[in-house]
Enzyme design. Structure first.
Site, PDB file in Angstrom:
ATOM      1  N   HIS A  98       1.461  14.640  87.935  1.00  0.00           N
ATOM      2  CA  HIS A  98       1.426  13.724  86.787  1.00  0.00           C
ATOM      3  C   HIS A  98       2.425  14.299  85.786  1.00  0.00           C
ATOM      4  O   HIS A  98       2.115  15.246  85.069  1.00  0.00           O
ATOM      5  CB  HIS A  98       0.018  13.668  86.181  1.00  0.00           C
TER       6      HIS A  98
ATOM      7  N   GLU B  41      -0.207  12.273  93.677  1.00  0.00           N
ATOM      8  CA  GLU B  41      -0.610  11.422  92.538  1.00  0.00           C
ATOM      9  C   GLU B  41       0.540  11.274  91.562  1.00  0.00           C
ATOM     10  O   GLU B  41       0.388  11.415  90.356  1.00  0.00           O
ATOM     11  CB  GLU B  41      -1.835  12.029  91.827  1.00  0.00           C
TER      12      GLU B  41
ATOM     13  N   ASP C 220       3.151  10.247  88.966  1.00  0.00           N
ATOM     14  CA  ASP C 220       3.450   9.265  87.921  1.00  0.00           C
ATOM     15  C   ASP C 220       4.202   9.998  86.821  1.00  0.00           C
ATOM     16  O   ASP C 220       4.154  11.221  86.729  1.00  0.00           O
ATOM     17  CB  ASP C 220       2.214   8.498  87.394  1.00  0.00           C
TER      18      ASP C 220
HETATM   19  C1  XIL Z   1      -8.492   9.393  87.738  1.00  0.00           C
HETATM   20  C2  XIL Z   1      -8.482   7.894  87.957  1.00  0.00           C
HETATM   21  O1  XIL Z   1      -7.144   7.464  88.033  1.00  0.00           O
HETATM   22  C3  XIL Z   1      -9.210   7.197  86.844  1.00  0.00           C
HETATM   23  O2  XIL Z   1      -9.362   5.814  87.136  1.00  0.00           O
HETATM   24  C4  XIL Z   1     -10.580   7.817  86.662  1.00  0.00           C
HETATM   25  O3  XIL Z   1     -11.205   7.240  85.561  1.00  0.00           O
HETATM   26  C5  XIL Z   1     -10.476   9.306  86.465  1.00  0.00           C
HETATM   27  O4  XIL Z   1      -9.791   9.873  87.543  1.00  0.00           O
HETATM   28  N1  XIL Z   1      -6.676  13.909  89.247  1.00  0.00           N
HETATM   29  C6  XIL Z   1      -7.331  13.335  90.298  1.00  0.00           C
HETATM   30  C7  XIL Z   1      -7.680  11.900  90.248  1.00  0.00           C
HETATM   31  O5  XIL Z   1      -7.522  13.988  91.327  1.00  0.00           O
HETATM   32  O6  XIL Z   1      -8.841  11.619  90.954  1.00  0.00           O
HETATM   33  C8  XIL Z   1      -7.789  11.408  88.842  1.00  0.00           C
HETATM   34  O7  XIL Z   1      -7.975   9.990  88.878  1.00  0.00           O
HETATM   35  C9  XIL Z   1      -6.564  11.775  88.059  1.00  0.00           C
HETATM   36  C10 XIL Z   1      -6.398  13.260  88.003  1.00  0.00           C
END
Ligand code: XIL
Length: 736
Positions: free
Chosen positions: A631, A660, A662
């Site tokens: 992220h 993940e 973004d």
């Molecule tokens: C986040 C989701 O995107 C949200 O919708 C939820 O409310 C909270 O969790 N790390 C992770 C993910 O491993 O599961 C998280 O996802 C973001 C951070």
């Protein structure tokens, strides 16, 4: 002989339902009773994510929860008292917590209460006259009326004939001391719209005055002091304006801060060293609220004074206020001609009554289905003749006062299907050509979102891998021990199968988003519970979920130590190896990965992850890969660090997954910069032979956990952003 009395089930004291706004803490003490006087156990079922249920050490527990926007709606929480001697003897109580979305502007589209320009506390010496103007204003421009409460004897409050009034007072010697005087401003037509401002007027005897010849105290480090900061009282419908002033012994002006502020309150600077705490409470705030005021020494910020003050909010028996209902949570959707819109319309009333919802205009072929709970679904099958923007109006009427209404308009853009087309080839086609996985995380309940048809079309066209953003999380999928909520996960599995996507499971073992029963489990059961959970999930999707995030986020942020999760508490560090072994046994074909965030470059946390994984691999733990969440922010530049960091994990023999991705932006000008971070990160992955997948955490800014930072490939109207084309070009052209 007297027969032994049968052991009786414990009970729980009544618990009220509550309604709160997003960001407002719910705190409930749960009190069990046992007829035999043996302190019963207490548990919570269905604990919302992030809530706590802490032990008060006296047999009671306190449930605390700070709901987030995603929690809007109602949540049922059940508490259960379990007999200490016989666990079959138990009694439960449930409470419903209604979480209102706080859309301030919407709340305030009604008439706003008038206010008073902030008044300050004053002092006067015997023999002198206190004389000041009280200036009201009304946001709508009506001239409000003013009155005073607790007016000291001998004072006057004359009309200046310009909307203001003059307070004049020459105290007598009986009046030495502090007087709390309140000024109330109100609208003549609607007296429930009013604001009260209280000030302390102090009368000093001559001798109180500090002789300027006296030696001044030296600059010191004594903590600042508050002046006349006391508990407050306000009626619903009024605005509280509390002027906060602090002094330091050396005469410097301390800084002022506040924490635990209620949602939508403010603490603004009056420009004279004081600040005003302003708050217009809602029915949800009835009762006592505590805020913490902090005065900070001007020279040494470590020297501070804290004071907690209580604010009591009550209904004015002479002036009951009814708040107008509102409609929240509708965002204008964009769909393709030919799609069916499915928009949930959900009214809320701050007074907790159920308002009546109607549509003022609807397309001929639409339905407005009553869901039986005050909400309705607006369903509209569109066609080419509907292309364009269509505005519909919904109205809610207060169930107790039909003059209180609220209207919300909502614009649906029905666009030419071709306007969503992207030039070039689809990402998944390009990825498959190089035997690569390009993925996204799917919203929860995708079939129920307003624009589901468009959402799933783009997802299916662009990606060859998908992860459920929430529905594999333990808190979602196993709300009670042995009770599973498979609907969304099954739906996604079917979708993935249908679209030929790799299904990526996430996560099996995590410290958070746990159900209540796990957060408060007896940790000696951790291993059994972990085993049951892994068997259930991995077993159900055996052969379908190709990649599992087995352990997620085990490492703490700063010191690189393991987080003290329930799993760690129950099993120690061994929980990590155990989880991988259980997953391997449950599906020997699945790829098992460890996943974490803020580990993409060199830092304490990525070093700790490196050491952990190295240790585990040496011990024979079946770990196949490492997931880097990534992220990132659009000003990220350490690509060299990223590259070398991924390499050291590859050198351990692990495959690499970017899980993940973004890139949050702070302003819209950064689209190109964001695209650059997308491009370079993908290049690093493609250049790394062990990097198998690049997955973004969602794909449209409309549905992103960081929606306000527009971090994804498509904007909130499903238009491909520069980031999309950056990935497309990179997948097409980049040579390893
Ligand atoms: C986040 C989701 O995107 C949200 O919708 C939820 O409310 C909270 O969790 N790390 C992770 C993910 O491993 O599961 C998280 O996802 C973001 C951070």
């Amino acid at each position: 002989m007297t027969p032994a009395l049968a052991n009786q089930a414990p009970t729980l004291d009544p618990i009220d339902n509550v309604t709160v706004f997003v960001g407002e803490q719910v705190s409930v003490r749960v009190v069990p009773r046992d007829p035999e006087g043996v302190v019963p156990g207490l548990r919570i079922i269905d604990i919302p994510a992030g809530a706590m249920f802490s032990d008060n050490g006296d047999g009671t527990r306190t449930f605390k929860w700070l709901p987030q926007s995603r929690d809007a709606g109602s949540t049922k929480v059940t508490f259960e008292a379990v007999d200490a001697l016989d666990e079959n003897l138990r009694n439960g109580r449930s409470m419903t917590i209604t979480v209102l979305q706080n859309e301030q502007n919407e709340m305030e589209t009604g008439n706003l209460p008038p206010e008073i320009e902030s008044l300050v506390d004053r002092e006067v010496t015997l023999g002198e006259t206190m004389d000041f103007r009280v200036v009201p204003y009304d946001p709508e421009g009506v001239v409000p009326a003013l009155r005073v409460e607790n007016m000291p004897g001998g004072a006057s409050f004359d009309d200046n004939r310009d909307g203001t009034r003059q307070f004049r007072w020459t105290p007598n010697s009986d009046q030495i001391g502090a007087h709390q005087v309140s000024f109330i401003v109100y609208e003549e037509k609607n007296q429930s719209l009013r604001t009260r401002q209280s000030v302390t007027l102090t009368v000093k005897a001559e001798q109180d005055i500090v002789n300027p010849e006296e030696p001044q105290p030296p600059i010191n480090s004594a903590a600042p002091q508050f002046e006349d900061l006391t508990d407050q009282f306000v009626y619903l419908g009024q605005t509280l304006n509390l002027v906060v002033r602090a002094t330091s012994e050396d005469g410097s002006v301390p800084g002022l801060a506040m924490d635990r502020m209620p949602v939508d309150s403010s603490f603004f600077d009056n420009g004279d060293g004081t600040r005003t705490f302003r708050w217009f409470p809602y029915p949800v705030n009835l009762g006592d609220t505590y805020v913490n005021v902090i005065a900070i020494d001007a020279h040494d910020p470590s020297i501070r004074t804290d004071k907690t003050i209580k604010i009591r909010v009550e209904r004015d028996p002479n002036n009951p206020v009814n708040f107008p209902p509102v409609i929240n949570g509708i965002r204008n959707p964009t769909i393709r001609a030919g799609d069916t819109l499915n928009q949930l319309v959900q009214p809320v009333d701050p007074d907790f009554t159920v308002p009546e919802l109607s549509a003022l205009n609807l397309p001929n072929d639409a339905q407005f289905v009553d869901n039986g709970d005050g909400t309705r679904d607006f369903r509209w099958p569109t066609d080419a003749g509907d292309i364009g923007d269509h505005t519909y109006h919904f109205r809610v009427v207060d169930s107790e006062d039909a003059s209180l209404t609220f209207e919300k308009s909502f614009t649906v853009t029905v666009a030419e299907p071709s306007s969503f087309e992207r030039s070039g080839e689809r990402l998944r086609v390009l990825a498959e050509r190089r035997d690569f996985l390009i993925g996204y995380a799917s919203v929860l309940n995708a079939p129920k979102i307003a624009d589901n048809e468009l959402y799933r079309q783009i997802a299916g066209d662009e990606f060859n891998m998908v992860t459920p953003e929430n529905s594999h999380k333990m808190g979602w999928v196993q709300p009670h021990r042995g009770v599973f909520e498979w609907e969304d996960a099954d739906d996604l599995a079917a979708y993935a199968r249908d679209k030929g996507m790799v299904l990526h499971g996430h996560p099996l073992v995590w410290y958070t988003q746990l159900p209540g029963w796990v957060q408060f489990m007896d940790v000696s059961e951790a291993k059994t519970i972990m085993q049951e959970h892994i068997n259930a999930l991995v077993g159900r999707y055996r052969g379908q979920v190709k990649i599992w995030d087995v352990v997620n986020e085990a490492i703490s942020d700063n010191d690189g130590k393991l987080r003290e999760s329930v799993w760690y508490k129950g099993m120690g560090e061994a929980y990590i190896a155990e989880a991988f072994k259980m997953a391997r046994a449950a599906d020997p074909e699945a790829i098992l990965i460890y996943n974490d965030y803020d580990v993409a470059w060199f830092n304490t946390k990525s070093d700790a992850m490196y050491n952990l994984l190295k240790r585990e691999l040496e011990a024979g733990t079946p770990i196949d890969g490492v997931g880097f969440q990534m992220h990132l922010l659009s000003d990220f530049t350490d690509f060299e660090g990223m590259n070398n960091n991924l390499q050291r994990f590859a050198d351990l023999g692990l495959d690499i997954y970017i899980t993940e991705f973004d890139v949050s932006m702070s302003s819209n000008d950064e689209l190109e910069q964001q695209a650059e971070v997308y491009r370079r990160s993908l290049e690093i992955c493609l250049a790394q032979p062990r990097c198998k997948a690049m997955q973004s955490w969602g794909f449209t800014d409309r549905y992103s956990w960081r929606s306000s930072n527009n971090p994804l490939l498509f904007d909130d109207k499903y238009q491909a952003k520069p980031a999309y084309y950056a990935w497309q070009r990179t997948l097409r052209d980049f040579l390893r």
